[in-house]
Design a protein around this motif. Structure first.
Motif, PDB file in Angstrom:
ATOM      1  N   ALA A  62      16.094 -48.402  36.265  1.00 57.14           N
ATOM      2  CA  ALA A  62      15.930 -46.958  36.491  1.00 57.14           C
ATOM      3  C   ALA A  62      14.538 -46.428  36.175  1.00 57.14           C
ATOM      4  N   LYS A  63      13.775 -47.159  35.366  1.00 58.52           N
ATOM      5  CA  LYS A  63      12.546 -46.570  34.813  1.00 58.52           C
ATOM      6  C   LYS A  63      11.505 -46.224  35.862  1.00 58.52           C
ATOM      7  N   ASN A  64      11.495 -46.914  37.003  1.00 64.96           N
ATOM      8  CA  ASN A  64      10.488 -46.637  38.035  1.00 64.96           C
ATOM      9  C   ASN A  64      10.976 -45.629  39.082  1.00 64.96           C
ATOM     10  N   ALA A  65      12.156 -45.063  38.869  1.00 65.51           N
ATOM     11  CA  ALA A  65      12.688 -44.086  39.832  1.00 65.51           C
ATOM     12  C   ALA A  65      11.917 -42.772  39.738  1.00 65.51           C
ATOM     13  N   ASP A  66      11.914 -42.012  40.837  1.00 64.17           N
ATOM     14  CA  ASP A  66      11.263 -40.701  40.845  1.00 64.17           C
ATOM     15  C   ASP A  66      11.997 -39.716  39.933  1.00 64.17           C
ATOM     16  N   LYS A  67      13.298 -39.934  39.802  1.00 66.09           N
ATOM     17  CA  LYS A  67      14.111 -39.053  38.969  1.00 66.09           C
ATOM     18  C   LYS A  67      15.274 -39.859  38.398  1.00 66.09           C
ATOM     19  N   ILE A  68      15.656 -39.543  37.186  1.00 69.47           N
ATOM     20  CA  ILE A  68      16.783 -40.216  36.538  1.00 69.47           C
ATOM     21  C   ILE A  68      17.819 -39.166  36.153  1.00 69.47           C
ATOM     22  N   LEU A  69      19.076 -39.424  36.535  1.00 70.73           N
ATOM     23  CA  LEU A  69      20.190 -38.540  36.182  1.00 70.73           C
ATOM     24  C   LEU A  69      21.076 -39.279  35.184  1.00 70.73           C
ATOM     25  N   VAL A  70      21.404 -38.628  34.091  1.00 72.31           N
ATOM     26  CA  VAL A  70      22.284 -39.220  33.084  1.00 72.31           C
ATOM     27  C   VAL A  70      23.594 -38.444  33.075  1.00 72.31           C
ATOM     28  N   LEU A  71      24.706 -39.169  33.316  1.00 70.74           N
ATOM     29  CA  LEU A  71      26.026 -38.539  33.377  1.00 70.74           C
ATOM     30  C   LEU A  71      26.857 -38.909  32.157  1.00 70.74           C
ATOM     31  N   GLU A  72      27.711 -37.973  31.767  1.00 69.34           N
ATOM     32  CA  GLU A  72      28.676 -38.230  30.704  1.00 69.34           C
ATOM     33  C   GLU A  72      29.929 -37.421  31.009  1.00 69.34           C
ATOM     34  N   ASP A  73      31.063 -38.113  31.130  1.00 67.37           N
ATOM     35  CA  ASP A  73      32.341 -37.463  31.460  1.00 67.37           C
ATOM     36  C   ASP A  73      32.239 -36.589  32.699  1.00 67.37           C
TER      37      ASP A  73
END
Length: 584
Positions: free
Chosen positions: A541-552
């Motif tokens: 994920a580190k080289n992505a333009d954007k990172i989304l973190v989901l929880e529940d």
């Protein structure tokens, strides 16, 4: 027979062939009716010769003439019977072909919930065994039924014209036969349904056992599975024997009643001949032939009843699935071009089968050409996001837009054509490696296949096989390791060259060095393509333009690697843990 009415559309489709078959059937039976009357005439010739009413030469000439007529009509009856089978039986094969295609096409359009509720073995049994039972109704049952009906319609009036009293006694057992058939057929219907349902259970069990044979062997469960199969087989034997016991009543009853009819013919006919009520003993021989001609049609009534009842039970099972309406429908006929912008607006989604809410008011935007990584714990809703983008499910709440257009207003096939997806559990078909990769693009050249295989870092593995790209894989790609299956699946998506890439934790089974190489190749191959990568690894994920973190099912963090690593939270904690593991 209300369930079998579904087949009427196919009968209308092939009505001309069926009509021709009916006409041929009538002609065949008419020719077969000529023989008994000429047998009677032959006996009368012998009687006249014995009574010195005919000269020997004249009697021989008449006998030869009658024998030739009998042979000619028998040959013509046989020829038309052959043509009858070629028309009506062929129609049943056409109907079988059409029905199998209809059922299979319907299966494909049903949503994923349908496949979660129904087992593969049951689906297979309905498209094979059940349709075969229906085919017997659409062909042999119609052919033999029409054959019997024609004989009854022609023969019984003829018998009454020639000798009413003998004819009346001859058909006397028939009402008894009808009563017995009516009652037995009801029992057959119930037991046929139970047998077909059992066959579905057996197909499901064996299919799952063969698919999971590695797990069965690993746990040493062969004896238990054998016992389970034996129990199932015993149950199936019991149900089949129950059905066979009822079926077994038909033919003995038919033969008994036909025997009774023959006795009536000989006794009543003989008595009338002795009383002078009939002028020739040949009429008795003629009627015995008539009764024996009726033997098969009468006997076949039982078989036909059994076939119709089985077909009714099978068609009912088929109709249950054909009445299932797909939840995901294509609402737009014209094709719609896809650029790759994706927007979630307060999207919520609950799985129907488990009633688990996977997403809750999720909102984010992915611009065309962007690479977005989605991270989160197991069950956070990551894979659900990708399934909703491909419209494998429709949202429970909120809205998904593709290129600023609600996803339901896009042509479903255009949408999926624009998507290349790599599932976490890579599915490969029992075909060559080359054809598995070409699944994403059937007309691809061998050079293109090799190129994408190199980008997926699986080329070296493939050329290590004795047949290289022509290596035929086992069921579900069992020939390959987990990492190899994932990389072949990635090659398949790359070959398609879609506008949107959906990678669902597709590098979980490869080592970090191979992962890094694949990610670099993906970055080059997916330039100007919208890419979503679901992963448990920060390295993906580190080289992505954007990172989304989901929880529940909710968005708890978003940003670039540097932004998220600069603040306390799930992402930084995950990064430090995985960095520590790598160093150790």
């Amino acid at each position: 027979m209300k369930e079998l009415k579904y087949l009427n559309k196919y009968f209308k489709k092939y009505w001309l062939k069926l009509l021709l078959g009916v006409i041929i059937t009538i002609i065949a039976r008419i020719f077969s009716l000529v023989m008994p009357s000429y047998v009677k005439k032959s006996i009368e010739v012998i009687e006249d010769f014995s009574a010195d009413q005919l000269l020997e030469q004249e009697a021989r000439g008449l006998l030869l003439e009658y024998i030739l007529i009998i042979l000619a009509t028998a040959l013509l009856s046989g020829l038309f019977t052959f043509l009858m089978r070629q028309t009506i039986i062929n129609v049943s094969r056409y109907i079988e072909y059409d029905l199998k295609n209809e059922v299979f096409d319907h299966y494909q359009y049903l949503n994923l919930n349908f496949y979660k509720k129904n087992r593969t073995g049951d689906l297979m049994n309905r498209i094979s065994e059940d349709i075969n039972q229906v085919r017997l109704y659409a062909g042999p049952a119609i052919m033999y039924g029409m054959n019997a009906l024609t004989l009854f319609a022609c023969l019984i009036p003829l018998m009454f014209i020639k000798a009413p009293t003998i004819a009346l006694y001859t058909i006397a057992p028939f009402p008894i036969l009808s009563f017995l058939i009516y009652n037995i057929s009801k029992i057959i219907h119930k037991r046929s349904t139970k047998v077909q349902e059992f066959l579905s259970r057996l197909s499901t069990f064996t299919q799952e056992s063969f698919s999971g044979v590695a797990v069965i062997k690993a746990y040493g469960l062969e004896p238990k599975i054998h016992d389970d199969v034996e129990t199932l087989a015993s149950e199936g034997k019991s149900k089949s024997v129950d059905l066979a016991k009822v079926d077994a009543w038909f033919f003995p009853l038919m033969i008994l009643l036909i025997g009774v009819s023959n006795i009536f013919v000989i006794y009543i006919g003989g008595k009338q001949y002795m009383n002078g009520e009939i002028d020739s003993i040949g009429i008795i021989a003629e009627f015995i032939l008539y009764v024996n001609m009726l033997t098969w049609p009468v006997a076949i009534v039982g078989w036909l009843t059994s076939i119709v009842q089985r077909a009714e039970a099978s068609q009912k099972r088929i109709n249950e699935f054909l009445k299932e309406e797909p939840e995901i429908r294509n609402e737009v006929d014209e094709s719609t071009p896809i650029e790759g912008k994706i927007e979630f607006r307060n999207v919520s989604f609950t799985y129907e089968d488990t009633e688990i809410t996977a997403l809750k008011n999720l909102s984010f935007t992915v611009h065309p050409g962007e690479t977005v990584a989605i991270l989160g714990k197991t069950g956070s809703g990551k894979s659900t996001v990708l399934e909703l983008i491909a419209r494998l499910y429709d949202v429970s709440g909120g809205e998904i837009l593709i290129d600023d257009v609600p996803i339901k207003n896009l042509n479903l096939f255009s949408l999926r054509e624009a998507i290349g997806t790599v599932p976490q559990d890579a599915f490969l078909f029992s075909d060559s490696i080359s054809n598995n990769i070409k699944f994403g693009k059937n007309n691809a050249t061998d050079e293109e296949v090799v190129t994408v295989a190199k980008n997926a870092v699986v080329h070296e593995n493939i050329i290590g096989f004795s047949k290289q790209y022509d290596t035929v894989l086992g069921e579900r790609g069992i020939t390959l390791s987990g990492g190899q299956k994932q990389r072949v699946s990635i090659a398949r998506a790359l070959l398609k060259d879609p506008r949107i890439y959906l990678f669902d934790d597709c590098l979980s089974a490869v080592d970090t060095e191979t992962e890094e190489e694949i990610l670099n190749n993906l970055k080059q191959a997916s330039q100007n393509r919208t890419t979503l990568i679901v992963s448990h690894r920060v390295s993906s994920a580190k080289n992505a333009d954007k990172i989304l973190v989901l929880e529940d099912g909710q968005l708890i963090q978003q940003g670039t690697h540097e932004e998220l690593n600069a603040i306390e939270g799930y992402y930084k904690e995950l990064y430090l843990n995985q960095l520590s593991e790598k160093e150790n």
